[in-house]
Design an enzyme around this catalytic site. Structure first.
Site, PDB file in Angstrom:
ATOM      1  N   HIS A   1      -7.591  -6.485   1.062  1.00 53.58           N
ATOM      2  CA  HIS A   1      -6.487  -5.547   0.899  1.00 53.58           C
ATOM      3  C   HIS A   1      -5.336  -5.797   1.860  1.00 53.58           C
ATOM      4  CE1 HIS A   1      -4.385  -1.874  -0.020  1.00 53.58           C
ATOM      5  NE2 HIS A   1      -4.503  -1.430   1.218  1.00 53.58           N
TER       6      HIS A   1
ATOM      7  N   ASP B   1       0.850  -1.189   0.000  1.00 46.25           N
ATOM      8  CA  ASP B   1       0.000   0.000   0.000  1.00 46.25           C
ATOM      9  C   ASP B   1       0.891   1.245   0.000  1.00 46.25           C
ATOM     10  OD1 ASP B   1      -2.894   1.075   0.501  1.00 46.25           O
ATOM     11  OD2 ASP B   1      -1.793   1.894   2.201  1.00 46.25           O
TER      12      ASP B   1
END
Length: 286
Positions: free
Chosen positions: A266, A104
């Protein structure tokens, strides 16, 4: 959590980082994303530590690491500045060269570290990310509707007010899915005004200076010289938004880009730690 790992605050030339490290063997630096801290790696790091020395810092601005004195000093929150922290940290621990993986927002610092300090990074793994410049240039209504927080977080003052009114409702997360100690560390971070401001600095730098650093590299033809492997969460939307993630990264690398999807949401380090550790090990050992 992190059994047999050492936790310490390490003073570096520009800031202080909270760092967890352990294991033995070739060094691997793991960089977390937003709004996590280094504890997001608590399931992955012990697996890797069987064969590697694993280093997990809180990035500058995040967790309990140092925060820029001026929250609107975009250079101080830039990926270039955080890349200098990474190199200084590894030098402090005695490592001139290392494997590197970032997830990320941490993937952008990992990318910048490998671009700015090419002699340092043996191999680079990017998790759930494409270059910031690519994301901004490809921005359309789908990106704006799903990743609108990029632009909201880049504003002055207002995002802090929104987040701190009810941090856990804003970000989500729970002890059952994250683990007790990881969840507690996460909650401590998102409820601290200085940390929230520090995390938002990462987004503010992204839309003001980080993409310019990417553009400068592209304009001069500078590319990654280390092998690159990209991983993405198959239950998240990166592939849906961008299609072939490897193809986006290929122009940035001198090596053929490898990669694969991970069957998780995620936060793959928390949701699919065994699969992620195996993918990283296979890449680093190849």
């Amino acid at each position: 959590m992190f059994e047999d790992f050492k936790l310490e605050m390490i003073r570096l030339p520009e800031t202080m980082l909270r760092v967890r490290h352990g294991g033995s063997g070739p060094p691997v630096l793991l960089l977390h994303g937003h709004p996590r801290t280094h504890t997001t790696w608590h399931k992955v790091a012990p697996i890797l530590a069987k064969n590697y020395t694993v280093i997990c810092p809180d990035l500058r601005g995040f967790g309990k690491s140092g925060k820029p004195a001026d929250p609107y000093d975009y250079e101080a929150s830039s990926k270039r500045a955080k890349a200098r922290d990474c190199v200084a940290l590894m030098e402090h621990l005695g490592f001139d060269r290392f494997f590197l993986a970032g997830h990320d927002r941490g993937s952008y610092t990992a990318f910048r570290t490998a671009m700015d300090h090419q002699e340092r990074v043996k191999k680079l793994a990017i998790l759930d990310g494409i270059p910031i410049l690519e994301a901004l240039e490809r921005c359309d209504f789908r990106f704006a509707s799903r990743w609108w927080h990029w632009f909201f977080f880049a504003q002055h003052g207002k995002p802090e007010q929104a987040i701190l009114a009810d941090p856990l409702t804003w970000y989500g997360g729970n002890e059952a899915s994250m683990g007790r100690e990881n969840f507690a560390d996460f909650c401590s971070a998102i409820r601290d005004p200085l940390t929230v401001q520090g995390m938002l600095g990462d987004y503010r730098a992204g839309v003001r200076v980080d993409h310019l650093h990417d553009r400068d590299d592209r304009n001069t033809g500078k590319k990654l010289t280390c092998p690159l492997h990209v991983l993405w969460s198959m239950q998240d939307d990166l592939e849906e938004l961008y299609g072939d993630i490897r193809a986006i990264w290929q122009p940035w690398s001198t090596h053929p880009v490898s990669g694969q999807g991970i069957d998780s949401g995620h936060h793959m380090a928390e949701e699919a730690p065994s699969e992620l550790a195996q993918a990283l090990t296979s890449f680093f050992e190849a």
